[in-house]
Design a protein around this motif. Structure first.
Motif, short mmCIF file in Angstrom:
data_model
loop_
_atom_site.label_atom_id
_atom_site.label_comp_id
_atom_site.label_asym_id
_atom_site.label_seq_id
_atom_site.Cartn_x
_atom_site.Cartn_y
_atom_site.Cartn_z
N ASN A 217 0.83 -1.22 0.00
CA ASN A 217 0.00 0.00 0.00
C ASN A 217 0.86 1.26 0.00
O ASN A 217 0.49 2.28 -0.61
CB ASN A 217 -0.94 -0.01 1.21
N ASN A 218 2.00 1.22 0.69
CA ASN A 218 2.90 2.37 0.68
C ASN A 218 3.45 2.61 -0.73
O ASN A 218 3.62 3.76 -1.15
CB ASN A 218 4.05 2.15 1.66
N PHE A 219 3.77 1.52 -1.43
CA PHE A 219 4.24 1.64 -2.82
C PHE A 219 3.15 2.27 -3.69
O PHE A 219 3.41 3.20 -4.47
CB PHE A 219 4.63 0.27 -3.36
N VAL A 220 1.92 1.79 -3.56
CA VAL A 220 0.81 2.33 -4.36
C VAL A 220 0.59 3.80 -4.06
O VAL A 220 0.41 4.63 -4.97
CB VAL A 220 -0.48 1.52 -4.11
N SER A 221 0.61 4.16 -2.78
CA SER A 221 0.41 5.56 -2.39
C SER A 221 1.49 6.46 -2.97
O SER A 221 1.22 7.56 -3.45
CB SER A 221 0.37 5.70 -0.87
N ALA A 222 2.75 6.00 -2.90
CA ALA A 222 3.87 6.80 -3.42
C ALA A 222 3.77 6.94 -4.94
O ALA A 222 4.05 8.01 -5.49
CB ALA A 222 5.20 6.15 -3.03
N TYR A 223 3.38 5.86 -5.62
CA TYR A 223 3.23 5.94 -7.07
C TYR A 223 2.09 6.89 -7.44
O TYR A 223 2.25 7.75 -8.33
CB TYR A 223 2.95 4.55 -7.66
N ASN A 224 0.97 6.77 -6.77
CA ASN A 224 -0.17 7.65 -7.05
C ASN A 224 0.17 9.11 -6.75
O ASN A 224 -0.29 10.02 -7.45
CB ASN A 224 -1.38 7.22 -6.23
N ASN A 225 0.97 9.33 -5.72
CA ASN A 225 1.38 10.70 -5.39
C ASN A 225 2.19 11.30 -6.53
O ASN A 225 2.01 12.48 -6.88
CB ASN A 225 2.20 10.70 -4.11
N TYR A 226 3.09 10.49 -7.12
CA TYR A 226 3.84 11.02 -8.27
C TYR A 226 2.90 11.35 -9.42
O TYR A 226 3.00 12.42 -10.03
CB TYR A 226 4.91 10.04 -8.76
N VAL A 227 1.99 10.43 -9.73
CA VAL A 227 1.09 10.63 -10.88
C VAL A 227 0.28 11.91 -10.72
O VAL A 227 0.17 12.73 -11.64
CB VAL A 227 0.16 9.41 -11.05
N THR A 228 -0.33 12.10 -9.54
CA THR A 228 -1.17 13.29 -9.32
C THR A 228 -0.33 14.56 -9.28
O THR A 228 -0.76 15.62 -9.75
CB THR A 228 -1.97 13.15 -8.02
N THR A 229 0.88 14.47 -8.71
CA THR A 229 1.76 15.64 -8.67
C THR A 229 2.17 16.06 -10.08
O THR A 229 2.09 17.25 -10.44
CB THR A 229 3.03 15.33 -7.84
N ALA A 230 2.61 15.09 -10.88
CA ALA A 230 3.02 15.40 -12.26
C ALA A 230 1.86 15.93 -13.07
O ALA A 230 2.02 16.86 -13.87
CB ALA A 230 3.61 14.14 -12.91
N ALA A 231 0.67 15.37 -12.87
CA ALA A 231 -0.51 15.81 -13.63
C ALA A 231 -0.87 17.26 -13.30
O ALA A 231 -1.18 18.07 -14.18
CB ALA A 231 -1.69 14.90 -13.34
N SER A 232 -0.80 17.61 -12.01
CA SER A 232 -1.15 18.98 -11.61
C SER A 232 -0.15 20.01 -12.14
O SER A 232 -0.50 21.17 -12.37
CB SER A 232 -1.24 19.08 -10.09
N LEU A 233 1.10 19.58 -12.33
CA LEU A 233 2.14 20.51 -12.78
C LEU A 233 2.25 20.60 -14.29
O LEU A 233 2.89 21.52 -14.80
CB LEU A 233 3.50 20.08 -12.20
N SER A 234 1.66 19.64 -15.00
CA SER A 234 1.84 19.61 -16.46
C SER A 234 0.53 19.64 -17.24
O SER A 234 0.51 19.31 -18.42
CB SER A 234 2.63 18.35 -16.85
N SER A 235 -0.55 20.04 -16.57
CA SER A 235 -1.86 20.06 -17.24
C SER A 235 -2.32 21.50 -17.51
O SER A 235 -1.72 22.46 -17.01
CB SER A 235 -2.89 19.33 -16.39
N TYR A 236 -3.40 21.61 -18.28
CA TYR A 236 -3.98 22.92 -18.57
C TYR A 236 -5.40 22.95 -18.04
O TYR A 236 -6.22 22.07 -18.35
CB TYR A 236 -4.00 23.17 -20.08
N ASN A 237 -5.68 23.94 -17.21
CA ASN A 237 -7.01 24.09 -16.63
C ASN A 237 -7.85 24.98 -17.51
O ASN A 237 -7.64 26.20 -17.57
CB ASN A 237 -6.89 24.68 -15.21
N GLN A 238 -8.80 24.38 -18.22
CA GLN A 238 -9.60 25.15 -19.17
C GLN A 238 -10.53 26.14 -18.46
O GLN A 238 -10.80 27.23 -18.99
CB GLN A 238 -10.42 24.20 -20.04
#
Length: 483
Positions: free
Chosen positions: A295-316
């Protein structure tokens, strides 16, 4: 629509035009008898000459700092993921074993190397410390001068006793000595008088105190008796057996009996060779620890995914772009990790997906955990679980290998950070140079317009003087011929 450009000081282009117009009017007013507003004039001219460069520097500094912060968040998320993978790289995440006993007095803990099984543990003797106690020393008795030698193992110390010295002073000397071989000294106030009690700091037969002393005590009748006439009580080792195999230990914390298992038998009461205390030690796979690691591995992986998405996306809805939108490094990391997660693990000619053990990839790139499927895999020690998290080419090893070029010292992220910091340093130098230029320009303009103001004031005074002499419009001068 007219666009408005704002400088770093908050001054718009329209404001600058207004200030320049006012400055120009100041010159006109000065020429017609008014005093120049030199400060406003100089400020307007300096600002108009340097605002574009100042604005460009500030804009680039803001951009670099924003990007630097975003890269730092990516690095932090990757570091957390790498930490969460460590137990899968060394094989400990899924091989943890927990211990239990069916009685009281014995406790057990496990470390790397422990294997599942059931064992009979029988304790017949606890380890004890060696000790020695002096004779009673009533207040009417006096110590005589002499020397004590204390030895534990191969270490020893000498204690010189002076005539009339107190037992507490001797205890202090022993305890504070840098050469103390491992003996603790204290004074016990008993009903028959004071006793000096010596105890070895470690239990076990090998830590028995060897005491040599010629110190005597003289009582009120003038009789002298050896201070330590009762001898030394030897230390003893712990005696126990595991499945009938005899084990000895100098300590009641037994670490050398079972690989990866530490037994603490200090709580056992009444154990003797004739009446040993026997309990059953059970070692089983610790599925709760494995569940936590996954579960710690899953949480850390999901944290990267959401962090990268928030920094590299466009909010219409807000028309706002993330600071790493379109960033090739971030996209490369995200796509690379996603590819490894989705491709599964090949072992023994068979490919196992993460979903086979309850780790399901979601449309947004994150992973969800199906607890029932995961617990079933853990309890049965399924081949899929073993394959997915094997330390050689499992998902942990693959992700770690992929991230290393980015996260290692002087890696891609460090290089990117160094480049941004170097650019910020250069921009700071430019800003300093611009400030120096503004100061020099201000001093130059102040000097020029102060001189101009003085000249116009002098011209105005001359005009008034000539008018007084020769006259002017609607006035007759003192020297006018038509007066």
């Amino acid at each position: 629509m007219t666009s408005t450009v704002t400088t770093t000081s908050g001054t718009t282009a329209a404001d600058l035009n207004s200030q320049l117009a006012q400055a120009a009017q100041s010159i006109i007013d000065g020429a017609t008898g008014s005093t120049l507003d030199i400060n406003s004039l100089v400020q307007a001219m300096v600002t108009s000459k340097t605002s574009a460069q100042a604005s460009a520097i500030a804009t680039q500094q803001s951009s670099d700092n924003t990007e630097l912060s975003a890269i730092g968040k990516i690095q932090s998320a990757l570091s957390s993921l790498d930490d969460a993978l460590s137990g899968f790289l060394d094989g400990t995440a899924l091989s943890q074993v927990k211990a239990s006993l069916n009685g009281t007095g014995i406790t057990a803990s496990t470390t790397t190397g422990a294997v599942t099984g059931s064992y009979s543990v029988s304790v017949s003797q606890l380890a004890t410390a060696s000790s020695a106690q002096s004779i009673a020393l009533p207040s009417t008795s006096t110590l005589n001068a002499g020397t004590m030698t204390l030895q534990v193992g191969s270490s020893s110390m000498n204690v010189s006793v002076t005539s009339g010295e107190s037992l507490s002073a001797i205890a202090t000397a022993i305890n504070n000595s840098a050469g103390n071989p491992g003996v603790s000294a204290t004074v016990v106030n008993a009903t028959d008088g004071q006793h000096l009690l010596l105890t070895s700091k470690q239990t076990g037969q090998a830590n028995t105190i060897t005491l040599t002393s010629n110190v005597t005590a003289t009582d009120s009748s003038g009789n002298s008796t050896a201070l330590f006439s009762q001898g030394v009580v030897a230390g003893q080792d712990a005696q126990l057996s595991i499945n009938g195999l005899q084990v000895t230990s100098a300590s009641n914390t037994v670490t050398n009996a079972l690989t990866g298992v530490t037994l603490d038998i200090s709580g056992v009461n009444g154990a003797t060779p004739s009446t040993p205390v026997t309990q059953t030690l059970t070692l089983v796979n610790d599925t709760s620890a494995s569940t936590t690691a996954i579960n710690n591995f899953v949480s850390a992986y999901n944290n990267y995914v959401t962090t990268a998405a928030s920094l590299s996306s466009y909010n219409q809805s807000t028309s706002t772009a993330g600071p790493l939108l379109g960033d090739s490094m971030t996209n490369g990391i995200t796509n690379g990790l996603a590819s490894l997660i989705s491709s599964g693990i090949t072992s023994g000619g068979k490919t196992y997906s993460l979903s086979s053990i309850g780790l399901n990839l979601q449309p947004d790139g994150t992973i969800s955990v199906d607890d029932d499927t995961l617990q079933n895999a853990l309890s049965t020690n399924s081949s899929a679980l073993t394959a997915v998290f094997n330390p050689l080419n499992g998902i942990g090893a693959k992700l770690d290998l992929f991230m290393t070029p980015y996260t290692q010292a002087s890696g891609m992220i460090d290089q990117r950070t160094s480049t941004l910091n170097a650019d910020l340093s250069d921009l700071q130098d430019q800003s300093t140079q611009l400030t120096d230029y503004q100061n020099a320009l201000t001093a130059q303009y102040n000097a020029q317009f102060t001189a101009l103001n003085n000249l116009m004031t002098q011209m105005q005074n001359n005009t008034q003087y000539l008018t007084q002499l020769f006259g002017g419009k609607d006035s007759a001068g003192t020297l006018a011929s038509n007066k």
